[in-house]
Design a protein around this motif. Structure first.
Motif, PDB file in Angstrom:
ATOM      1  N   ALA A  24      23.879  65.200 -93.718  1.00  7.83           N
ATOM      2  CA  ALA A  24      22.959  65.607 -93.803  1.00  7.83           C
ATOM      3  C   ALA A  24      21.879  65.827 -94.782  1.00  7.83           C
ATOM      4  CB  ALA A  24      21.596  65.708 -92.527  1.00  7.83           C
ATOM      5  N   GLY A  25      22.176  66.524 -95.999  1.00  9.11           N
ATOM      6  CA  GLY A  25      21.188  66.316 -96.803  1.00  9.11           C
ATOM      7  C   GLY A  25      20.755  65.464 -98.121  1.00  9.11           C
ATOM      8  N   ASP A  26      22.666  64.555 -98.188  1.00  9.74           N
ATOM      9  CA  ASP A  26      22.420  63.531 -98.425  1.00  9.74           C
ATOM     10  C   ASP A  26      21.858  62.330 -97.899  1.00  9.74           C
ATOM     11  OD1 ASP A  26      23.940  65.753-100.147  1.00  9.74           O
ATOM     12  OD2 ASP A  26      25.969  64.662 -99.199  1.00  9.74           O
ATOM     13  N   VAL A  27      21.038  62.309 -97.135  1.00  8.14           N
ATOM     14  CA  VAL A  27      20.444  61.707 -96.285  1.00  8.14           C
ATOM     15  C   VAL A  27      19.110  61.186 -97.221  1.00  8.14           C
ATOM     16  CG1 VAL A  27      20.401  60.529 -94.211  1.00  8.14           C
ATOM     17  CG2 VAL A  27      22.267  61.095 -94.287  1.00  8.14           C
ATOM     18  N   GLU A  28      18.882  59.943 -97.004  1.00  8.18           N
ATOM     19  CA  GLU A  28      16.897  59.817 -97.092  1.00  8.18           C
ATOM     20  C   GLU A  28      16.712  58.631 -96.234  1.00  8.18           C
ATOM     21  OE1 GLU A  28      13.850  57.914-100.647  1.00  8.18           O
ATOM     22  OE2 GLU A  28      15.909  58.160-100.971  1.00  8.18           O
ATOM     23  N   VAL A  29      15.707  59.514 -95.787  1.00  3.96           N
ATOM     24  CA  VAL A  29      14.853  58.292 -94.978  1.00  3.96           C
ATOM     25  C   VAL A  29      13.356  57.582 -94.975  1.00  3.96           C
ATOM     26  CG1 VAL A  29      14.086  58.348 -92.153  1.00  3.96           C
ATOM     27  CG2 VAL A  29      15.675  59.238 -92.950  1.00  3.96           C
ATOM     28  N   VAL A  30      13.245  56.642 -95.673  1.00  7.11           N
ATOM     29  CA  VAL A  30      12.012  55.373 -95.255  1.00  7.11           C
ATOM     30  C   VAL A  30      11.770  54.966 -94.222  1.00  7.11           C
ATOM     31  CG1 VAL A  30      10.971  54.103 -97.031  1.00  7.11           C
ATOM     32  CG2 VAL A  30      13.034  56.198 -98.910  1.00  7.11           C
ATOM     33  N   TRP A  31      10.585  55.459 -94.699  1.00  2.00           N
ATOM     34  CA  TRP A  31      10.138  54.463 -92.752  1.00  2.00           C
ATOM     35  C   TRP A  31       9.219  52.996 -93.344  1.00  2.00           C
ATOM     36  CZ3 TRP A  31      10.846  55.916 -88.444  1.00  2.00           C
ATOM     37  CH2 TRP A  31      11.289  57.583 -88.488  1.00  2.00           C
ATOM     38  N   ARG A  32       9.418  52.207 -92.665  1.00  5.68           N
ATOM     39  CA  ARG A  32       8.727  50.351 -93.302  1.00  5.68           C
ATOM     40  C   ARG A  32       8.173  50.135 -92.694  1.00  5.68           C
ATOM     41  NH1 ARG A  32      11.094  50.065 -98.464  1.00  5.68           N
ATOM     42  NH2 ARG A  32      12.779  50.593 -99.091  1.00  5.68           N
ATOM     43  N   SER A  33       6.728  49.416 -92.863  1.00  2.00           N
ATOM     44  CA  SER A  33       6.188  48.597 -91.373  1.00  2.00           C
ATOM     45  C   SER A  33       6.338  47.847 -90.808  1.00  2.00           C
ATOM     46  CB  SER A  33       4.647  48.259 -92.865  1.00  2.00           C
ATOM     47  OG  SER A  33       4.909  48.802 -93.770  1.00  2.00           O
ATOM     48  N   PHE A  34       5.944  47.619 -89.762  1.00  2.00           N
ATOM     49  CA  PHE A  34       6.091  46.590 -88.864  1.00  2.00           C
ATOM     50  C   PHE A  34       5.135  46.506 -87.887  1.00  2.00           C
ATOM     51  CE2 PHE A  34       8.168  43.986 -85.397  1.00  2.00           C
ATOM     52  CZ  PHE A  34       9.182  43.365 -86.281  1.00  2.00           C
ATOM     53  N   GLN A  35       4.816  44.897 -87.458  1.00  2.00           N
ATOM     54  CA  GLN A  35       4.036  45.002 -86.417  1.00  2.00           C
ATOM     55  C   GLN A  35       4.130  44.200 -85.559  1.00  2.00           C
ATOM     56  OE1 GLN A  35       0.241  42.970 -89.011  1.00  2.00           O
ATOM     57  NE2 GLN A  35      -0.601  44.607 -87.741  1.00  2.00           N
ATOM     58  N   LEU A  36       4.202  44.875 -84.574  1.00  2.00           N
ATOM     59  CA  LEU A  36       4.578  44.499 -82.876  1.00  2.00           C
ATOM     60  C   LEU A  36       3.886  43.548 -82.600  1.00  2.00           C
ATOM     61  CD1 LEU A  36       4.647  47.685 -80.615  1.00  2.00           C
ATOM     62  CD2 LEU A  36       7.274  46.156 -81.381  1.00  2.00           C
ATOM     63  N   ASP A  37       1.950  43.543 -82.794  1.00  2.00           N
ATOM     64  CA  ASP A  37       1.104  41.981 -82.733  1.00  2.00           C
ATOM     65  C   ASP A  37       0.528  41.425 -83.451  1.00  2.00           C
ATOM     66  OD1 ASP A  37      -0.004  39.989 -81.490  1.00  2.00           O
ATOM     67  OD2 ASP A  37      -0.534  41.445 -79.673  1.00  2.00           O
ATOM     68  N   PRO A  38       0.785  41.618 -84.645  1.00  2.00           N
ATOM     69  CA  PRO A  38       0.213  41.145 -85.657  1.00  2.00           C
ATOM     70  C   PRO A  38      -1.034  39.943 -85.581  1.00  2.00           C
ATOM     71  CG  PRO A  38       2.050  40.207 -86.096  1.00  2.00           C
ATOM     72  CD  PRO A  38       2.365  40.721 -84.988  1.00  2.00           C
ATOM     73  N   SER A  39      -1.090  39.160 -84.704  1.00  4.47           N
ATOM     74  CA  SER A  39      -2.191  38.362 -84.014  1.00  4.47           C
ATOM     75  C   SER A  39      -2.833  38.881 -83.833  1.00  4.47           C
ATOM     76  CB  SER A  39      -1.745  37.021 -83.731  1.00  4.47           C
ATOM     77  OG  SER A  39      -1.202  37.761 -81.604  1.00  4.47           O
ATOM     78  N   TYR A  40      -3.152  40.215 -83.355  1.00  9.90           N
ATOM     79  CA  TYR A  40      -4.093  40.598 -82.188  1.00  9.90           C
ATOM     80  C   TYR A  40      -4.951  41.414 -83.100  1.00  9.90           C
ATOM     81  CZ  TYR A  40      -6.176  44.840 -79.304  1.00  9.90           C
ATOM     82  OH  TYR A  40      -7.091  45.235 -78.955  1.00  9.90           O
ATOM     83  N   ASP A  50       3.008  43.522 -96.271  1.00 13.06           N
ATOM     84  CA  ASP A  50       3.793  42.171 -96.156  1.00 13.06           C
ATOM     85  C   ASP A  50       5.484  42.157 -97.044  1.00 13.06           C
ATOM     86  OD1 ASP A  50       1.594  41.479 -95.594  1.00 13.06           O
ATOM     87  OD2 ASP A  50       0.696  40.293 -97.215  1.00 13.06           O
ATOM     88  N   ALA A  51       5.716  42.879 -97.855  1.00 13.11           N
ATOM     89  CA  ALA A  51       6.962  43.309 -98.533  1.00 13.11           C
ATOM     90  C   ALA A  51       8.011  43.255 -96.605  1.00 13.11           C
ATOM     91  CB  ALA A  51       7.191  43.755-100.142  1.00 13.11           C
ATOM     92  N   ASP A  52       7.770  44.511 -96.612  1.00 17.75           N
ATOM     93  CA  ASP A  52       8.545  45.403 -95.483  1.00 17.75           C
ATOM     94  C   ASP A  52       8.598  44.569 -94.542  1.00 17.75           C
ATOM     95  OD1 ASP A  52       8.337  47.372 -97.241  1.00 17.75           O
ATOM     96  OD2 ASP A  52       7.496  48.910 -95.572  1.00 17.75           O
ATOM     97  N   ILE A  53       7.443  43.943 -93.900  1.00 14.50           N
ATOM     98  CA  ILE A  53       7.477  43.061 -92.341  1.00 14.50           C
ATOM     99  C   ILE A  53       8.602  41.418 -93.213  1.00 14.50           C
ATOM    100  CG2 ILE A  53       6.151  40.475 -91.146  1.00 14.50           C
ATOM    101  CD1 ILE A  53       4.144  43.008 -91.450  1.00 14.50           C
ATOM    102  N   ARG A  54       8.684  40.963 -94.220  1.00 14.60           N
ATOM    103  CA  ARG A  54       9.145  39.504 -94.735  1.00 14.60           C
ATOM    104  C   ARG A  54      10.958  40.769 -94.840  1.00 14.60           C
ATOM    105  NH1 ARG A  54       5.391  38.849 -98.679  1.00 14.60           N
ATOM    106  NH2 ARG A  54       6.772  39.610-100.145  1.00 14.60           N
ATOM    107  N   ASP A  55      11.170  41.762 -95.728  1.00 11.90           N
ATOM    108  CA  ASP A  55      12.359  41.883 -95.496  1.00 11.90           C
ATOM    109  C   ASP A  55      12.493  42.307 -94.169  1.00 11.90           C
ATOM    110  OD1 ASP A  55      12.703  41.906 -98.209  1.00 11.90           O
ATOM    111  OD2 ASP A  55      12.331  44.532 -97.826  1.00 11.90           O
ATOM    112  N   ALA A  56      12.377  42.988 -92.925  1.00 12.74           N
ATOM    113  CA  ALA A  56      12.669  43.191 -91.410  1.00 12.74           C
ATOM    114  C   ALA A  56      13.273  41.349 -91.375  1.00 12.74           C
ATOM    115  CB  ALA A  56      11.537  43.531 -91.006  1.00 12.74           C
ATOM    116  N   ARG A  57      12.468  40.265 -91.367  1.00 15.08           N
ATOM    117  CA  ARG A  57      12.905  38.451 -91.141  1.00 15.08           C
ATOM    118  C   ARG A  57      13.461  38.725 -91.681  1.00 15.08           C
ATOM    119  NH1 ARG A  57       6.346  37.085 -91.238  1.00 15.08           N
ATOM    120  NH2 ARG A  57       6.067  37.517 -89.689  1.00 15.08           N
TER     121      ARG A  57
END
Length: 216
Positions: A31-47, A166-173
């Motif tokens: 685990a000491g060699d692990v980096e966790v990065v949180w990326r953006s996503f919207q469940l409902d971008p139309s809200y 926006d880049a995070d959301i594109r990457d997810a797709r």
């Protein structure tokens, strides 16, 4: 090892999945060699931005039925969350557009406080009933973990960090994510959903072995 996690701060399974990943990492010998990065996503971008709706009313409108029936839909999720040490309070939670919250998280990342801010926002929404589309609330919560309040307010008054969200959301797709949580290990292995701790441990070991393979 890099673990990227696409998540939304109003996604109950994202919070549950986060806890399960953390438990897996606590058992993972590397685990000491692990980096966790949180990326953006919207469940409902139309809200609509600026609006806020009770969780039960939102679910009733989305899936049909009454708010009372929608409340029943959340009971299982609340029970699962409790098993991970999370005290969800859907009575207080309000659905909002999370785009600005994600922009603040990217600001926090620039200060080295991305994970702390993501956790604070999840807890604020699901446990405290905070409204995560309110500038004062976002600035106050981010300040609690060390993000300068004046910077948060400046960002919220502009469109700063929109490109990063926006880049995070594109990457997810691009990676094939149709929902969250979505976990990607070294851009080689993906895990969709809040899987059991054992599944995370297996994936962690597999990714570690893959990185260590001389034929890689």
């Amino acid at each position: 090892m890099l673990i990227e996690v696409w998540s939304d701060v109003v996604c109950p399974w994202c919070y549950i999945g986060k806890r399960r990943l953390e438990k897996a990492l606590a058992e993972f010998p590397h685990a000491g060699d692990v980096e966790v990065v949180w990326r953006s996503f919207q469940l409902d971008p139309s809200y609509p931005k600026g609006e806020r709706t009770s969780t039960y009313e939102y679910l009733a409108n989305k899936f049909g039925g009454s708010p009372r029936q929608a409340k029943g839909m959340t009971e299982q999720v609340t029970a699962v969350a409790a098993g991970e040490g999370l005290a969800f309070d859907f009575d207080r939670a309000r659905v909002v557009n999370t785009y600005d919250a994600h922009r603040v998280t990217h600001l926090a990342k620039a200060h080295g406080l991305g994970p702390e801010t993501h956790e604070r926002f999840l807890h604020a929404h699901f446990v405290e009933g905070a409204t995560l589309n309110d500038a004062d609330t976002l600035a106050s919560l981010a300040a609690e973990v060390g993000v300068p309040e004046a910077e948060t307010r400046r960002v919220l008054a502009s469109d700063e960090y929109s490109r990063e969200v926006d880049a995070d959301i594109r990457d997810a797709r691009t990676l094939g994510a149709s929902g969250v949580p979505f976990f990607v290990l070294d851009r080689a292995f993906g895990i969709s959903g809040a899987q059991p701790v054992e599944t995370f441990l297996t994936a962690l070991q597999r990714a570690h072995d893959h990185a260590a393979s001389p034929t890689r």
